[in-house]
Design a protein around this motif. Structure first.
Motif, short mmCIF file in Angstrom:
data_model
loop_
_atom_site.label_atom_id
_atom_site.label_comp_id
_atom_site.label_asym_id
_atom_site.label_seq_id
_atom_site.Cartn_x
_atom_site.Cartn_y
_atom_site.Cartn_z
N PRO A 93 0.84 -1.21 0.00
CA PRO A 93 0.00 0.00 0.00
C PRO A 93 0.87 1.26 0.00
CG PRO A 93 -0.85 -1.59 1.56
CD PRO A 93 0.48 -2.12 1.08
N GLY A 94 0.53 2.19 -0.86
CA GLY A 94 1.27 3.44 -0.94
C GLY A 94 2.42 3.44 -1.93
N ASP A 95 2.86 2.26 -2.39
CA ASP A 95 3.98 2.20 -3.33
C ASP A 95 3.70 2.95 -4.62
OD1 ASP A 95 5.44 0.70 -1.55
OD2 ASP A 95 5.40 -1.16 -2.75
N PRO A 100 4.21 8.80 -9.80
CA PRO A 100 3.20 9.78 -10.23
C PRO A 100 2.90 9.69 -11.72
CG PRO A 100 5.26 10.88 -9.68
CD PRO A 100 5.40 9.45 -9.24
N GLU A 101 3.87 9.25 -12.53
CA GLU A 101 3.62 9.14 -13.97
C GLU A 101 2.58 8.06 -14.27
OE1 GLU A 101 6.54 6.01 -12.99
OE2 GLU A 101 6.40 8.11 -12.43
N GLN A 107 -5.15 8.50 -15.06
CA GLN A 107 -6.13 9.58 -15.16
C GLN A 107 -6.38 9.98 -16.62
OE1 GLN A 107 -4.35 12.48 -12.52
NE2 GLN A 107 -5.59 11.80 -10.80
N GLU A 108 -5.33 10.01 -17.42
CA GLU A 108 -5.48 10.32 -18.84
C GLU A 108 -6.34 9.27 -19.53
OE1 GLU A 108 -1.51 10.45 -20.37
OE2 GLU A 108 -1.04 12.35 -19.39
N ILE A 109 -6.10 8.01 -19.21
CA ILE A 109 -6.87 6.92 -19.79
C ILE A 109 -8.35 7.06 -19.41
CG2 ILE A 109 -7.30 4.43 -19.65
CD1 ILE A 109 -4.21 4.11 -19.53
N GLY A 110 -8.60 7.38 -18.15
CA GLY A 110 -9.98 7.57 -17.70
C GLY A 110 -10.66 8.70 -18.44
#
Length: 121
Positions: A93-95, A100-101, A107-110
């Motif tokens: 978790p958190g890895d 960030p890329e 997010q771009e795909i969404g």
């Protein structure tokens, strides 16, 4: 049937999808039967889809055993796999926060999927 787009996000274990996702994919069997047994046409194959996969790494067998069953299910559902994101490395978790890329690409795909679904209305 009413979905305008489908996104599947999953971890990859031993080069394939986990049992819960495999069970979902197996439940697409009636769509296969509609097409190949009853001869009904598949829904418009331009309905957009995306697959987001993450694995910790080190498995020499890659991603294909995780990608292939999703592609197969998408085909009988009339979903075109347009975007595939494979992220290797995160294991706890958190890895993923250290990547960030990868989050930005997801997010771009969404966003692209929403645009494609809206354009297909």
């Amino acid at each position: 049937d009413a979905a305008e787009a489908i996104v599947i996000a999953s971890p990859v274990y031993f080069a394939t999808v986990p049992a819960s996702l495999k069970a979902f994919l197996d439940r697409c069997q009636p769509y296969w039967a509609r097409r190949y047994v009853l001869g009904e046409p598949v829904r418009d194959p331009r309905r957009p889809g995306a697959l987001l996969l993450v694995r910790s790494g080190g498995d020499p067998f890659g991603w294909e055993c995780a990608v292939a069953p999703v592609k197969s299910a998408f085909a009988v559902l009339g979903v075109q796999l347009g975007e595939l994101l494979e992220v290797e490395g995160p294991d706890a978790p958190g890895d993923v926060d250290a990547r960030p890329e990868s989050l930005e690409r997801a997010q771009e795909i969404g966003g692209a999927l929403v645009s494609a679904a809206l354009a297909g209305r």
